[in-house]
Design a protein around this motif. Structure first.
Motif, mmCIF file in Angstrom:
data_model
loop_
_atom_site.group_PDB
_atom_site.id
_atom_site.type_symbol
_atom_site.label_atom_id
_atom_site.label_comp_id
_atom_site.label_asym_id
_atom_site.label_seq_id
_atom_site.Cartn_x
_atom_site.Cartn_y
_atom_site.Cartn_z
ATOM 1 N N SER A 1 0.659 3.682 1.896
ATOM 2 C CA SER A 1 1.034 4.079 3.257
ATOM 3 C C SER A 1 2.172 3.216 3.811
ATOM 4 C CB SER A 1 -0.172 4.089 4.203
ATOM 5 O OG SER A 1 -0.923 2.930 4.084
ATOM 6 N N HIS B 1 -0.665 -4.393 5.686
ATOM 7 C CA HIS B 1 -1.999 -4.275 6.296
ATOM 8 C C HIS B 1 -3.117 -4.526 5.287
ATOM 9 C CE1 HIS B 1 -0.752 -0.266 4.875
ATOM 10 N NE2 HIS B 1 -2.004 -0.170 4.485
ATOM 11 N N CYS C 1 0.839 -1.199 0.000
ATOM 12 C CA CYS C 1 0.000 0.000 0.000
ATOM 13 C C CYS C 1 0.876 1.251 0.000
ATOM 14 C CB CYS C 1 -0.887 -0.026 1.238
ATOM 15 S SG CYS C 1 -1.953 1.417 1.382
ATOM 16 N N ASP D 1 -8.893 -1.955 2.588
ATOM 17 C CA ASP D 1 -8.147 -0.698 2.660
ATOM 18 C C ASP D 1 -8.462 0.224 1.483
ATOM 19 O OD1 ASP D 1 -6.392 1.375 3.029
ATOM 20 O OD2 ASP D 1 -4.591 0.176 3.088
HETATM 21 ZN ZN LIG Z 1 -2.994 1.187 3.286
#
Ligand SMILES: [Zn+2]
Ligand SMILES: [Zn+2]
Length: 345
Positions: A40, A59, A38, A152
């Motif tokens: 992030s 995640h 991801c 997500d």
């Molecule tokens: Zn993420």
């Protein structure tokens, strides 16, 4: 088991770590079948999240329940599941108001002790605490590649689009054609806009956005605010979605909307503070919304939309790699040479 670990700024490594085990009755042990990298994760990779060497990353993941604690009601061994990138308790005052993203017991996967000491999804197994209020069952007709983004970035795309208050016939401007921007472009279509502009500097991402029905604007060649104003008779978009998290892109999102419009910011902020054009917001009667996605509210409807063939989130996958090659995958993703990478154990 094998897991991807943070080792220092710009350094990740797949190493052997102890297989996690459930400790509390509300937990499940999930054998991960697919995970993703991801945007992030790059915050951690670049040291913007204070993690310690050896802590687990990841995640975004799906898998199969290997063991369920005695207090878990909704899941049993063998169930295919997708997990929100954060766990929420379901019983605190804010969960009971439906704001799972503000749960007082919220903890996030894959960012080390600083965000909750949970395990990471870029691994072979993970323990999911508070499983009943943090996971969803994946319908048989939905593949792992389709479900992996539900916990997500796809939820974030829908959260962004819903909070942009898009109405049929509207013009929407999405700033950023990374994975979240692309998901927002898909989800915006659920609300019936006439046009969705999308702004980025990477041609391959803009081409993909165009395939998903958005109108690309390359901000390295055009001033995106001027381009949007020009194409909307000088008034601006009805709403904007910011999907990057940089001060400059938030600024574009705030300045490309019409009077009375809505600005919906979901990019994870790279800065803690910045100048806010308060007068502009007053003068144009604008609405500013932002926040971490309320994933738990969106997972079920998104799985139903995918199962019905109305959303195809797997279209953004550009690279399918092995967990063992995660180090190389991070380099590719960080260099924007990959739009979205999924990893299999
Ligand atoms: Zn993420
Ligand atoms: Zn809660």
């Amino acid at each position: 088991m094998k897991a991807l670990t943070y080792q220092g700024v710009g350094e990740v490594k797949v190493i052997e770590v102890p297989k996690p085990a459930i400790k509390r009755p509300d937990e499940v042990l999930v054998r991960i079948t697919l995970n993703a990298i991801c945007g992030s994760d790059l915050h951690a990779y670049h040291g913007r999240v204070p993690m310690s060497a050896g802590e687990l990353l990841g995640h975004e993941f799906v898998g199969v329940v290997e063991e369920a604690g005695s207090a878990v009601n909704r899941f049993k061994k063998g169930d295919r599941v997708v997990t929100s990138f954060f766990i929420a308790c379901g019983h605190c005052a804010l969960c009971r108001k439906g704001n799972f993203n503000e749960c007082v017991n919220l903890e996030t996967f894959g960012f080390g002790a600083v965000l909750g000491s949970l395990g990471g999804g870029q691994s072979e197994y993970v323990v999911v605490p508070l499983a009943d209020s943090s996971m969803e069952l994946i319908p048989d007709e939905v593949s792992d590649e389709q479900a992996v983004f539900v916990g997500d970035i796809l939820s974030t795309g829908l959260f962004a689009a819903e909070r942009a208050e898009i109405r049929y016939g509207d013009t929407v401007a999405i700033i950023g054609a990374g994975p979240v921007g692309l998901m927002a472009a898909m989800c915006a279509q659920l609300f019936g806009p006439a046009r969705v502009f999308i702004v980025d500097v990477v041609d391959s991402r803009l081409e993909l956005a165009q395939e998903l029905g958005a109108i690309p604007i390359n901000s390295s060649k055009l001033n995106p605010i001027e381009a949007i104003l020009e194409r909307t008779g000088g008034v601006g978009a009805d709403s904007s979605i910011e999907a990057v998290g940089a001060t400059a892109t938030v600024d574009i999102a705030m300045r490309c909307v019409r009077g009375g419009g809505t600005v919906s910011v979901v990019g994870v902020p790279a800065e803690f503070t910045a100048d806010f054009p308060y007068y502009l917001f007053w003068e144009k009667a604008l609405t500013f919304r932002s926040g971490r996605c309320n994933v738990q509210r969106y997972m079920r409807p998104l799985l139903d939309l995918i199962a019905a063939g109305r959303l195809h989130p797997e279209k953004i996958i550009s690279h399918r790699m092995k967990l063992a090659d995660a180090e190389e995958a991070y380099k590719l993703f960080d260099a924007r040479k990959a739009t979205k990478i999924v990893l299999t154990p």
